[in-house]
Design an enzyme around this catalytic site. Structure first.
Site, PDB file in Angstrom:
ATOM      1  N   GLY A 132      11.607 -40.337 -20.995  1.00 13.97           N
ATOM      2  CA  GLY A 132      11.249 -39.331 -21.993  1.00 13.97           C
ATOM      3  C   GLY A 132       9.885 -38.709 -21.754  1.00 13.97           C
ATOM      4  O   GLY A 132       9.184 -39.032 -20.783  1.00 13.97           O
ATOM      5  N   GLN A 133       9.515 -37.814 -22.679  1.00 16.94           N
ATOM      6  CA  GLN A 133       8.282 -37.040 -22.520  1.00 16.94           C
ATOM      7  C   GLN A 133       7.044 -37.945 -22.444  1.00 16.94           C
ATOM      8  O   GLN A 133       6.182 -37.755 -21.601  1.00 16.94           O
ATOM      9  CB  GLN A 133       8.140 -36.048 -23.685  1.00 16.94           C
ATOM     10  CG  GLN A 133       7.088 -34.984 -23.443  1.00 16.94           C
ATOM     11  CD  GLN A 133       6.679 -34.257 -24.705  1.00 16.94           C
ATOM     12  OE1 GLN A 133       6.982 -34.679 -25.814  1.00 16.94           O
ATOM     13  NE2 GLN A 133       5.959 -33.154 -24.541  1.00 16.94           N
ATOM     14  N   ASP A 150      15.505 -47.219 -19.218  1.00 22.33           N
ATOM     15  CA  ASP A 150      16.017 -46.078 -19.981  1.00 22.33           C
ATOM     16  C   ASP A 150      17.536 -46.183 -20.013  1.00 22.33           C
ATOM     17  O   ASP A 150      18.135 -46.783 -19.114  1.00 22.33           O
ATOM     18  CB  ASP A 150      15.609 -44.753 -19.328  1.00 22.33           C
ATOM     19  CG  ASP A 150      15.658 -43.596 -20.314  1.00 22.33           C
ATOM     20  OD1 ASP A 150      14.587 -43.201 -20.829  1.00 22.33           O
ATOM     21  OD2 ASP A 150      16.772 -43.093 -20.601  1.00 22.33           O
ATOM     22  N   ILE A 151      18.138 -45.572 -21.017  1.00 24.76           N
ATOM     23  CA  ILE A 151      19.605 -45.593 -21.092  1.00 24.76           C
ATOM     24  C   ILE A 151      20.204 -44.758 -19.966  1.00 24.76           C
ATOM     25  O   ILE A 151      21.307 -45.017 -19.500  1.00 24.76           O
ATOM     26  CB  ILE A 151      20.093 -45.131 -22.482  1.00 24.76           C
ATOM     27  CG1 ILE A 151      21.564 -45.468 -22.662  1.00 24.76           C
ATOM     28  CG2 ILE A 151      19.818 -43.650 -22.704  1.00 24.76           C
ATOM     29  CD1 ILE A 151      22.052 -45.390 -24.089  1.00 24.76           C
ATOM     30  N   ASP A 188      20.371 -50.010 -22.326  1.00 23.87           N
ATOM     31  CA  ASP A 188      20.462 -49.453 -23.676  1.00 23.87           C
ATOM     32  C   ASP A 188      19.633 -50.327 -24.607  1.00 23.87           C
ATOM     33  O   ASP A 188      19.873 -51.533 -24.713  1.00 23.87           O
ATOM     34  CB  ASP A 188      21.946 -49.465 -24.101  1.00 23.87           C
ATOM     35  CG  ASP A 188      22.166 -48.898 -25.496  1.00 23.87           C
ATOM     36  OD1 ASP A 188      21.180 -48.592 -26.190  1.00 23.87           O
ATOM     37  OD2 ASP A 188      23.346 -48.764 -25.890  1.00 23.87           O
ATOM     38  N   TYR A 199      14.796 -37.657 -39.108  1.00 19.29           N
ATOM     39  CA  TYR A 199      13.801 -38.212 -38.182  1.00 19.29           C
ATOM     40  C   TYR A 199      12.601 -38.772 -38.965  1.00 19.29           C
ATOM     41  O   TYR A 199      12.164 -39.908 -38.737  1.00 19.29           O
ATOM     42  CB  TYR A 199      13.376 -37.088 -37.245  1.00 19.29           C
ATOM     43  CG  TYR A 199      12.273 -37.405 -36.281  1.00 19.29           C
ATOM     44  CD1 TYR A 199      12.440 -38.376 -35.302  1.00 19.29           C
ATOM     45  CD2 TYR A 199      11.068 -36.703 -36.323  1.00 19.29           C
ATOM     46  CE1 TYR A 199      11.424 -38.638 -34.391  1.00 19.29           C
ATOM     47  CE2 TYR A 199      10.060 -36.955 -35.420  1.00 19.29           C
ATOM     48  CZ  TYR A 199      10.233 -37.930 -34.455  1.00 19.29           C
ATOM     49  OH  TYR A 199       9.237 -38.180 -33.550  1.00 19.29           O
ATOM     50  N   LYS A 231      11.251 -42.606 -39.302  1.00 20.94           N
ATOM     51  CA  LYS A 231       9.891 -42.987 -38.901  1.00 20.94           C
ATOM     52  C   LYS A 231       9.153 -43.655 -40.061  1.00 20.94           C
ATOM     53  O   LYS A 231       8.419 -44.627 -39.865  1.00 20.94           O
ATOM     54  CB  LYS A 231       9.110 -41.759 -38.390  1.00 20.94           C
ATOM     55  CG  LYS A 231       9.582 -41.261 -37.034  1.00 20.94           C
ATOM     56  CD  LYS A 231       9.346 -42.292 -35.946  1.00 20.94           C
ATOM     57  CE  LYS A 231       9.828 -41.856 -34.588  1.00 20.94           C
ATOM     58  NZ  LYS A 231       9.772 -42.923 -33.578  1.00 20.94           N
TER      59      LYS A 231
HETATM   60  C1  AKB Z   1       9.341 -33.353 -33.054  1.00 17.98           C
HETATM   61  O1  AKB Z   1       9.041 -32.143 -33.053  1.00 17.98           O
HETATM   62  O2  AKB Z   1      10.386 -33.800 -33.488  1.00 17.98           O
HETATM   63  C2  AKB Z   1       8.316 -34.320 -32.517  1.00 17.98           C
HETATM   64  C3  AKB Z   1       7.439 -34.875 -33.595  1.00 17.98           C
HETATM   65  C4  AKB Z   1       6.586 -33.982 -34.399  1.00 17.98           C
HETATM   66  O3  AKB Z   1       7.403 -36.057 -33.774  1.00 17.98           O
HETATM   67  N1  AKB Z   1       7.513 -33.715 -31.516  1.00 17.98           N
END
Ligand code: AKB
Length: 328
Positions: A23-24, A46-47, A64, A153, A157
């Site tokens: 990933g990034q 990584d998966i 995974d 998301y 978090k």
């Molecule tokens: C996103 O844009 O989903 C992420 C973040 C802000 O965590 N870069």
């Protein structure tokens, strides 16, 4: 069994494990950790299968994160003392796959917290500015404030932050976390985020001299250049545990800008660059997030200081993306 794959490195030195290494953040973090600790001591997983660079640079295992038994076996057999858990679905992708986003973002963390409790390793887990929501003060958003996220998301978090703090309080688990803002880098492409426009804009400028932005011109968001984000991660992981007052996740401040402002900086480097705006659903996510972040608790606890501003970031990004495109 898995340990056999790493017998060529399995002497007495303990290993570092990066989960989600494609990933990034993962790509750049593995590169930096391998420079610091020696390539054979940093196991990347990584998966998805990795590119040649990641694989030739040190041990890589396709795995995974939700296969907890295999992850645990890998950790035990390689005497892993530090894990960076980066596998997650970001904001835009998570909205279109809400159940799998919840499963990956939550069960991945939960599994690793349990393993850290049992094996006593240090765990890094990334949170995000997405834990904040429409009711949060948007300017200089404090460490402790309203956290009522309106995205899947952000909800995952925020729940993750509460679990990290719980494991630390109840079991003494050494888990550390940062609420990353939008991250900008040229070495690895981002995917599925709302803040990704700030990377795509460079690729489109250099390839086509134009970019259609999916956020409106005046949408300010907190952002950070990747070298600052990697340094923050390593500084937090190396900080004296007794100095850390936050075991949920730290706010860190970087820069803050709008699409119009970054386009203005790119125009200084490429005067015929043009930007247009066509906001989509991601505008809603961005509108629910802070515009700038107060990182004073991180500054006081472990000395956080950003080094890049929009100008220095744009200059390096422009050159980096230009080199990347011409070398392919
Ligand atoms: C996103 O844009 O989903 C992420 C973040 C802000 O965590 N870069």
């Amino acid at each position: 069994m898995i340990g056999l794959l790493f017998t060529f490195v399995s002497d007495m030195k303990e290993h570092i494990l990066v989960i989600g290494a494609n990933g990034q953040i993962g790509g750049e973090l593995v590169e930096e950790l391998r420079k610091i600790h020696g390539s054979s001591y940093v196991i990347a997983t990584d998966i998805k299968d990795a590119g040649a660079e990641l694989k030739s640079g040190g041990p890589f295992r396709q795995l995974d994160v939700l296969d907890h038994a295999s992850v645990f076996e890998l950790i035990k057999e390689n005497k892993v003392r530090e894990v960076y858990l980066l596998a997650a679905l970001l904001s835009a992708t998570a909205e279109s796959k809400i159940r799998s986003a919840w499963k990956l973002n939550m069960e991945g963390l939960f599994g690793l917290l349990e393993m850290a409790r049992q094996e006593n390793f240090k765990l890094f887990w990334p949170s995000s500015i997405a834990v904040f929501g429409p009711g949060t003060p948007r300017q200089n958003t404090p460490q402790h404030t309203i956290t009522e996220p309106s995205t899947v998301y952000g909800i995952s978090k925020l729940a993750g932050e509460r679990w990290c703090e719980y494991y630390h309080k109840m079991f003494g688990t050494d888990v550390r976390s940062i609420r990353y803002p939008g991250l900008i880098g040229y070495k690895t492409e981002p995917g599925g985020g709302t803040t990704d426009y700030a990377v795509s804009i460079f690729h489109n400028a250099i390839r086509n001299k134009q970019y259609e932005c999916y956020l409106s011109a005046g949408t300010a968001l907190p952002m950070m250049y990747m070298p600052d984000a990697i340094r923050a991660t390593l500084e937090l992981m190396n900080a004296d545990s007794s100095k850390l007052s936050i075991r949920s996740s730290y706010n860190i401040d970087g820069m803050s800008f709008t699409p119009e402002q970054i386009a203005g900086e790119i125009k200084l480097l490429m005067p015929d660059f043009r930007i247009s705006y066509k906001p989509d659903i991601r505008q809603q996510y961005a509108d629910s997030w802070p515009q700038s972040i107060d990182g004073s608790v991180a500054r006081n606890d472990w000395g956080w200081t950003p080094r890049y501003d929009i100008k220095s970031m744009c200059k390096e990004m422009f050159q980096g993306v230009q080199q990347l495109i011409t070398s392919h």
